[in-house]
Design a protein around this motif. Sequence first.
Motif, PDB file in Angstrom:
ATOM      1  N   MET A   1      13.630  31.341  58.997  1.00 56.96           N
ATOM      2  CA  MET A   1      14.541  30.372  59.588  1.00 56.96           C
ATOM      3  C   MET A   1      15.436  29.770  58.505  1.00 56.96           C
ATOM      4  O   MET A   1      14.969  29.433  57.426  1.00 56.96           O
ATOM      5  N   GLN A   2      16.730  29.637  58.824  1.00 54.74           N
ATOM      6  CA  GLN A   2      17.632  29.037  57.841  1.00 54.74           C
ATOM      7  C   GLN A   2      17.372  27.539  57.740  1.00 54.74           C
ATOM      8  O   GLN A   2      17.127  26.872  58.737  1.00 54.74           O
ATOM      9  N   VAL A   3      17.428  27.035  56.503  1.00 51.72           N
ATOM     10  CA  VAL A   3      17.154  25.621  56.300  1.00 51.72           C
ATOM     11  C   VAL A   3      18.264  24.787  56.963  1.00 51.72           C
ATOM     12  O   VAL A   3      19.422  25.178  56.992  1.00 51.72           O
ATOM     13  N   GLN A   4      17.858  23.668  57.534  1.00 49.97           N
ATOM     14  CA  GLN A   4      18.859  22.736  58.048  1.00 49.97           C
ATOM     15  C   GLN A   4      19.117  21.735  56.936  1.00 49.97           C
ATOM     16  O   GLN A   4      18.213  21.429  56.161  1.00 49.97           O
ATOM     17  N   SER A   5      20.321  21.197  56.883  1.00 45.28           N
ATOM     18  CA  SER A   5      20.500  20.146  55.894  1.00 45.28           C
ATOM     19  C   SER A   5      21.181  18.943  56.503  1.00 45.28           C
ATOM     20  O   SER A   5      22.010  19.064  57.417  1.00 45.28           O
ATOM     21  N   LEU A   6      20.775  17.804  56.000  1.00 44.83           N
ATOM     22  CA  LEU A   6      21.333  16.534  56.443  1.00 44.83           C
ATOM     23  C   LEU A   6      21.826  15.811  55.194  1.00 44.83           C
ATOM     24  O   LEU A   6      21.058  15.595  54.249  1.00 44.83           O
ATOM     25  N   PHE A   7      23.100  15.502  55.202  1.00 41.55           N
ATOM     26  CA  PHE A   7      23.733  14.865  54.053  1.00 41.55           C
ATOM     27  C   PHE A   7      23.817  13.367  54.319  1.00 41.55           C
ATOM     28  O   PHE A   7      24.462  12.939  55.285  1.00 41.55           O
ATOM     29  N   ILE A   8      23.154  12.576  53.485  1.00 37.85           N
ATOM     30  CA  ILE A   8      23.149  11.122  53.705  1.00 37.85           C
ATOM     31  C   ILE A   8      24.210  10.495  52.808  1.00 37.85           C
ATOM     32  O   ILE A   8      24.149  10.571  51.573  1.00 37.85           O
ATOM     33  N   THR A   9      25.199   9.893  53.460  1.00 39.98           N
ATOM     34  CA  THR A   9      26.262   9.236  52.717  1.00 39.98           C
ATOM     35  C   THR A   9      26.360   7.798  53.186  1.00 39.98           C
ATOM     36  O   THR A   9      25.564   7.347  54.016  1.00 39.98           O
ATOM     37  N   ALA A  10      27.323   7.056  52.623  1.00 36.48           N
ATOM     38  CA  ALA A  10      27.489   5.653  53.001  1.00 36.48           C
ATOM     39  C   ALA A  10      28.950   5.285  52.810  1.00 36.48           C
ATOM     40  O   ALA A  10      29.741   6.077  52.294  1.00 36.48           O
ATOM     41  N   THR A  11      29.268   4.049  53.190  1.00 38.82           N
ATOM     42  CA  THR A  11      30.648   3.604  52.994  1.00 38.82           C
ATOM     43  C   THR A  11      30.926   3.305  51.525  1.00 38.82           C
ATOM     44  O   THR A  11      32.065   3.053  51.153  1.00 38.82           O
ATOM     45  N   GLY A  12      29.899   3.303  50.702  1.00 43.81           N
ATOM     46  CA  GLY A  12      30.076   3.044  49.277  1.00 43.81           C
ATOM     47  C   GLY A  12      28.742   3.075  48.572  1.00 43.81           C
ATOM     48  O   GLY A  12      27.760   3.596  49.116  1.00 43.81           O
ATOM     49  N   THR A  13      28.719   2.492  47.390  1.00 36.55           N
ATOM     50  CA  THR A  13      27.470   2.481  46.643  1.00 36.55           C
ATOM     51  C   THR A  13      26.630   1.268  47.038  1.00 36.55           C
ATOM     52  O   THR A  13      27.163   0.283  47.558  1.00 36.55           O
ATOM     53  N   ASN A  14      25.341   1.376  46.859  1.00 41.52           N
ATOM     54  CA  ASN A  14      24.430   0.243  47.082  1.00 41.52           C
ATOM     55  C   ASN A  14      24.360  -0.234  48.535  1.00 41.52           C
ATOM     56  O   ASN A  14      24.179  -1.418  48.791  1.00 41.52           O
ATOM     57  N   ILE A  15      24.509   0.680  49.451  1.00 42.55           N
ATOM     58  CA  ILE A  15      24.541   0.314  50.874  1.00 42.55           C
ATOM     59  C   ILE A  15      23.181   0.555  51.530  1.00 42.55           C
ATOM     60  O   ILE A  15      22.809  -0.103  52.505  1.00 42.55           O
ATOM     61  N   GLY A  16      22.431   1.493  50.986  1.00 41.56           N
ATOM     62  CA  GLY A  16      21.126   1.787  51.585  1.00 41.56           C
ATOM     63  C   GLY A  16      20.889   3.268  51.850  1.00 41.56           C
ATOM     64  O   GLY A  16      20.069   3.632  52.701  1.00 41.56           O
ATOM     65  N   LYS A  17      21.569   4.152  51.106  1.00 42.68           N
ATOM     66  CA  LYS A  17      21.337   5.599  51.295  1.00 42.68           C
ATOM     67  C   LYS A  17      19.904   5.974  50.926  1.00 42.68           C
ATOM     68  O   LYS A  17      19.223   6.680  51.679  1.00 42.68           O
ATOM     69  N   THR A  18      19.466   5.492  49.771  1.00 44.49           N
ATOM     70  CA  THR A  18      18.114   5.856  49.330  1.00 44.49           C
ATOM     71  C   THR A  18      17.071   5.251  50.270  1.00 44.49           C
ATOM     72  O   THR A  18      16.120   5.926  50.682  1.00 44.49           O
TER      73      THR A  18
END
Length: 212
Positions: A1-18
Amino acid sequence: MQVQSLFITATGTNIGKTHTTVKLIEAFADKGFCVGVFKPIETGVDTFPHDASLLLKVCQKVNKNFKDLMPEDITAYTFPLPAAPFCADTEQIIDLNRIMEKYHELSQLCDILLVEGAGGLMVPVTKEYMMINLAKELNAKVLLVTPSKLGCINDTLLSMSALRSYDLEFDWCVNIFEDKESFSEVTQPFYDAVFPEWWSVEEGLQRFISTY
Ligand code: GTP
Ligand code: MG
């Protein structure tokens, strides 16, 4: 099965991506997914990469394939200057192929790979290549994390507009954290009116995961 990927971005830095990515790792694992994590570029790294270390620690608890990896194994590049990658990369060492190779390597270890971007979507990796180009090249679905502070409506709409113009499939969520007390009055009325399906990291992750 091909891996699915989810890209987590934000409106800027220090927003809560991690913060959001940690919760996603746990939620996907609870649902029975073999989940992996990748932080392609981390800047502001003096002695050790904070994001990669935390993400790896959480991932190792749920995916034995990541057990023997070190934080540097889940990043392609780290730089000491806390800045956009292009600016932090003072010697211009970034090779986009290395990022793709790392991505393919980590893909072998999971069936969904969560990729945490650096900063927001229009953050330059090289002079011409932005974080949004990476999301596109990875063929990833995108999760846009937005803040709850004053000004967030504008930032959120601009990021959505960029995602649409790159024809990226995305969902978005609010990390209700900054200006938490005033959010319901200052921001929420607009979201309720225009995006009645809007959701918060705290309350909506389960439903988001259920679409997988
Ligand atoms: P960069 O990767 O540096 O661009 O930041 P980021 O978007 O990954 O933000 P991160 O998740 O690191 O959150 C930024 C700071 O806010 C961290 O110190 C977190 O501990 C804190 N934080 C963010 N969201 C929450 C939250 O919902 N609850 C709590 N307690 N802390 C949060
Ligand atoms: Mg982060």
